[in-house]
Design a protein around this motif. Structure first.
Motif, PDB file in Angstrom:
ATOM      1  N   UNK A 426       0.844  -1.192   0.000  1.00 43.86           N
ATOM      2  CA  UNK A 426       0.000   0.000   0.000  1.00 43.86           C
ATOM      3  C   UNK A 426       0.882   1.245   0.000  1.00 43.86           C
ATOM      4  N   UNK A 427       0.337   2.375  -0.462  1.00 51.34           N
ATOM      5  CA  UNK A 427       1.094   3.622  -0.351  1.00 51.34           C
ATOM      6  C   UNK A 427       1.393   3.933   1.109  1.00 51.34           C
ATOM      7  N   UNK A 428       2.455   4.688   1.335  1.00 50.81           N
ATOM      8  CA  UNK A 428       2.846   5.018   2.711  1.00 50.81           C
ATOM      9  C   UNK A 428       1.805   5.877   3.405  1.00 50.81           C
ATOM     10  N   UNK A 429       1.072   6.675   2.615  1.00 50.08           N
ATOM     11  CA  UNK A 429       0.137   7.635   3.181  1.00 50.08           C
ATOM     12  C   UNK A 429      -1.214   7.531   2.480  1.00 50.08           C
ATOM     13  N   UNK A 430      -2.253   8.105   3.042  1.00 49.21           N
ATOM     14  CA  UNK A 430      -3.538   8.177   2.337  1.00 49.21           C
ATOM     15  C   UNK A 430      -3.368   8.929   1.013  1.00 49.21           C
ATOM     16  N   UNK A 431      -4.195   8.596   0.017  1.00 52.40           N
ATOM     17  CA  UNK A 431      -4.044   9.211  -1.308  1.00 52.40           C
ATOM     18  C   UNK A 431      -4.092  10.736  -1.250  1.00 52.40           C
ATOM     19  N   UNK A 432      -4.879  11.274  -0.350  1.00 56.19           N
ATOM     20  CA  UNK A 432      -4.994  12.731  -0.265  1.00 56.19           C
ATOM     21  C   UNK A 432      -3.658  13.402   0.038  1.00 56.19           C
ATOM     22  N   UNK A 433      -2.736  12.664   0.669  1.00 51.61           N
ATOM     23  CA  UNK A 433      -1.436  13.242   1.013  1.00 51.61           C
ATOM     24  C   UNK A 433      -0.578  13.482  -0.227  1.00 51.61           C
ATOM     25  N   UNK A 434      -0.880  12.788  -1.329  1.00 47.20           N
ATOM     26  CA  UNK A 434      -0.093  12.940  -2.561  1.00 47.20           C
ATOM     27  C   UNK A 434      -0.643  14.053  -3.449  1.00 47.20           C
ATOM     28  N   UNK A 435      -1.829  14.520  -3.125  1.00 49.41           N
ATOM     29  CA  UNK A 435      -2.453  15.589  -3.904  1.00 49.41           C
ATOM     30  C   UNK A 435      -1.678  16.879  -3.715  1.00 49.41           C
ATOM     31  N   UNK A 436      -1.509  17.597  -4.793  1.00 52.55           N
ATOM     32  CA  UNK A 436      -0.819  18.875  -4.708  1.00 52.55           C
ATOM     33  C   UNK A 436      -0.143  19.251  -6.008  1.00 52.55           C
ATOM     34  N   UNK A 437       0.620  20.335  -5.957  1.00 52.45           N
ATOM     35  CA  UNK A 437       1.321  20.853  -7.128  1.00 52.45           C
ATOM     36  C   UNK A 437       2.807  20.572  -6.977  1.00 52.45           C
ATOM     37  N   UNK A 438       3.401  20.000  -8.012  1.00 49.91           N
ATOM     38  CA  UNK A 438       4.836  19.685  -8.041  1.00 49.91           C
ATOM     39  C   UNK A 438       5.459  20.501  -9.175  1.00 49.91           C
ATOM     40  N   UNK A 439       6.578  21.151  -8.886  1.00 50.90           N
ATOM     41  CA  UNK A 439       7.164  22.037  -9.896  1.00 50.90           C
ATOM     42  C   UNK A 439       8.678  21.850 -10.021  1.00 50.90           C
ATOM     43  N   UNK A 440       9.194  22.319 -11.134  1.00 45.67           N
ATOM     44  CA  UNK A 440      10.633  22.347 -11.374  1.00 45.67           C
ATOM     45  C   UNK A 440      10.903  23.422 -12.412  1.00 45.67           C
ATOM     46  N   UNK A 441      11.962  24.214 -12.242  1.00 44.32           N
ATOM     47  CA  UNK A 441      12.245  25.283 -13.206  1.00 44.32           C
ATOM     48  C   UNK A 441      12.444  24.778 -14.636  1.00 44.32           C
ATOM     49  N   UNK A 442      12.935  23.533 -14.772  1.00 49.72           N
ATOM     50  CA  UNK A 442      13.173  22.967 -16.096  1.00 49.72           C
ATOM     51  C   UNK A 442      11.940  22.268 -16.646  1.00 49.72           C
ATOM     52  N   UNK A 443      11.334  21.401 -15.854  1.00 49.60           N
ATOM     53  CA  UNK A 443      10.283  20.519 -16.357  1.00 49.60           C
ATOM     54  C   UNK A 443       8.866  21.065 -16.220  1.00 49.60           C
ATOM     55  N   UNK A 444       8.702  22.184 -15.564  1.00 44.57           N
ATOM     56  CA  UNK A 444       7.377  22.772 -15.452  1.00 44.57           C
ATOM     57  C   UNK A 444       6.627  22.306 -14.231  1.00 44.57           C
ATOM     58  N   UNK A 445       5.373  21.880 -14.423  1.00 44.34           N
ATOM     59  CA  UNK A 445       4.565  21.528 -13.265  1.00 44.34           C
ATOM     60  C   UNK A 445       3.701  20.295 -13.529  1.00 44.34           C
ATOM     61  N   UNK A 446       3.441  19.560 -12.450  1.00 43.85           N
ATOM     62  CA  UNK A 446       2.515  18.431 -12.467  1.00 43.85           C
ATOM     63  C   UNK A 446       1.529  18.646 -11.324  1.00 43.85           C
ATOM     64  N   UNK A 447       0.263  18.679 -11.669  1.00 43.14           N
ATOM     65  CA  UNK A 447      -0.762  18.846 -10.648  1.00 43.14           C
ATOM     66  C   UNK A 447      -1.433  17.497 -10.401  1.00 43.14           C
ATOM     67  N   UNK A 448      -1.425  17.063  -9.142  1.00 42.31           N
ATOM     68  CA  UNK A 448      -2.042  15.802  -8.752  1.00 42.31           C
ATOM     69  C   UNK A 448      -3.332  16.102  -7.992  1.00 42.31           C
ATOM     70  N   UNK A 449      -4.431  15.528  -8.455  1.00 40.50           N
ATOM     71  CA  UNK A 449      -5.715  15.704  -7.800  1.00 40.50           C
ATOM     72  C   UNK A 449      -6.328  14.330  -7.537  1.00 40.50           C
TER      73      UNK A 449
END
Length: 523
Positions: A426-449
């Motif tokens: 199982x994942x280490x945390x509840x799925x809601x804990x992975x929700x959010x915005x991930x960014x990088x100056x080179x690769x842009x952004x990934x939004x997890x909902x």
């Protein structure tokens, strides 16, 4: 002794007339008709929906024909006016445009790029200063593949070049070879800076118009609504399917000088004749003889890893890259060629310069490698080679076997990866804990909902798909854009046990703190 002579005479009578008759029969068959039949069979064998083939020799068109249909499920046939993507065969045109400015004395091949693009910057400042105009065209700058900057995000071409300073080198300057599209974008910017004309306008006025290439367009947006245009296809689970990748096709416009031109047989035949004949066509000359020769002069060595699997069968002794052209030896002759590949589309332009022979193939099936087979078969058919002596004469069958074997190896690798999955985790945390915005100056952004009880990813507001749990904190992204397949996505935790980073395909993005997410998401 007499018996030996009689036996030899009998063998001569029985065997050699038979060979002579076979050769005589072969000589009576029209080579163009024979090649045409070969193409038709290859199209069936490789399951390609639509294809064009153009062959020129000695300044004349030997064959110019369309095969199949523009899109599966539709009856419209491919003809000599049907537009296909030139993809990376565009690069030869961009190199020729640079050559025109060299002829005009506006720049030199070995001028520093920063002389024309002061803001041009790579990861290493020393390399930045050393990069020459020539280097932009021969894939030896030390920068690895950076296609994520245009294939997985929608940003302006100037921003693509700006982010190049964030990419760490894969090797030292001029020490190796890794195929690179972004440097051709930089070459297009040099053309614009020196001439005062954007690349797409320059290539239209300086190549398309003089060569009478009336249907050829420099950018996808110019052909997006064209009715007589081939549509892309991909093979998914052994089934060929049409791909609705209009958006992705349009992304290449951001790096247009690397591969955005669309053309058809009626037009490209003129380009082929021009490039075989010292850049001359119908009394017009595009380049000075020395500059034209420079385009085809070997500039750098190509490694085995960066060449094509076809080398396993064609067995070249040497492999080089000119200015927008791959090169190798074939049956003792030099070949200049280049492939082109976009989502669901392929092309190849090949030359046997000492035979004044060229072939151009375009197809609407992703990585349909019959393009190589049809090129080499054209060389055999119209180059006057004795194909009984070494190498194959049925390249389509041999390459079908070669690439089929590579496909099976790929599937085996997938099965091996799947077998390493750790079940019942199982994942280490509840799925809601992975929700959010991930960014990088080179690769842009990934939004997890969270969507329908599953994690859902949006990459740069362009690529989307569900994340299905694989094991531990690894998920598998299944793209809504089905032709992109699946990718592993790995989340990592910080020392406090909170989700900190997202890794996928060599990209690492950092999770934005919740209090900063809203401002970042709106950017």
């Amino acid at each position: 002794m007499k018996n030996n002579l009689l036996f030899a005479t009998l063998l001569s009578y029985l065997f050699f007339p038979h060979v002579s008759a076979a050769q005589s029969k072969k000589s009576t068959v029209d080579p163009i008709a024979r090649y045409d039949a070969y193409v038709q069979q290859a199209v069936r064998d490789w399951h390609v929906p639509g294809l064009t083939v153009t062959v020129v020799k000695g300044g004349k068109v030997l064959l110019k024909k369309g095969y199949g249909i523009r899109k599966l499920g539709h009856a419209e046939p491919v003809d000599t006016q049907t537009l296909f993507a030139m993809a990376s065969t565009t690069k030869a045109m961009t190199a020729a445009c640079i050559g025109m400015l060299v002829d005009e004395g506006k720049l030199h091949w070995d001028d520093p790029v920063v002389n024309y693009l002061p803001d041009f910057q790579l990861y290493d400042p020393v390399v930045t200063r050393e990069i020459r105009v020539r280097d932009l065209l021969i894939h030896n700058t030390g920068v690895g593949n950076a296609d994520v900057l245009w294939a997985a995000m929608q940003i302006p071409s100037d921003e693509i070049l700006h982010r190049m300073r964030l990419i760490k080198p894969s090797y030292s300057l001029r020490s190796s070879f890794i195929y690179q599209n972004i440097m051709y974008l930089a070459a297009g910017k040099v053309i614009e800076k020196v001439s005062g004309t954007p690349w797409d306008v320059f290539v239209h006025t300086r190549i398309f118009e003089p060569l009478g290439m009336r249907r050829t367009k420099a950018l996808f947006r110019e052909v997006a609504d064209e009715s007589n245009r081939a549509k892309p296809h991909m093979e998914i689970n052994d089934t060929v399917r049409a791909v609705n990748s209009r958006l992705e096709e349009g992304l290449v416009d951001a790096v247009g000088p690397a591969g955005s031109i669309w053309t058809c047989p009626d037009d490209v035949a003129n380009w082929m004749i021009c490039m075989l004949d010292s850049s001359r066509f119908n009394g017009k000359v595009l380049l000075k003889p020395a500059t034209w020769a420079e385009l085809f002069k070997p500039q750098t060595l190509v490694t085995d890893a960066q060449f094509y699997p076809t080398q396993q069968l064609t067995r070249p002794v040497w492999k080089t890259y000119g200015l927008g052209w791959f090169q190798h030896d074939y049956r003792g002759h030099r070949v200049n060629f280049h492939t082109g590949s976009l989502t669901g589309m392929v092309a190849i332009h090949g030359q046997l310069p000492d035979q004044k022979l060229a072939v151009y193939v375009q197809g609407n099936l992703d990585h349909a490698e019959l393009r190589h087979a049809l090129m080499y078969r054209a060389f055999d058919e119209f180059g006057g080679f004795d194909t009984r002596l070494g190498l194959s004469n049925d390249w389509s069958a041999d390459f079908l076997k070669l690439y089929g074997g590579l496909k099976q190896k790929g599937k085996a690798a997938e099965y091996k990866t799947d077998s390493m999955r750790v079940l019942n985790t199982k994942p280490s945390l509840p799925l809601a804990a992975y929700v959010g915005l991930y960014t990088d100056p080179l690769y842009g952004k990934v939004e997890i909902t969270l969507k329908e009880g599953k994690l859902y990813a949006s990459i740069n507001n362009l690529l989307t798909g569900y994340l299905n749990h694989w094991h531990f904190d690894t998920f598998r992204l299944t793209y809504d854009q089905f032709w992109n397949g699946k990718d592993p996505v790995i989340f990592s935790l910080d020392t406090k046990g909170k989700v900190a980073k997202l890794n996928s395909g060599g990209m690492e993005l950092t999770k934005v703190p919740e209090n900063a997410e809203k401002g970042m998401a709106d950017r």
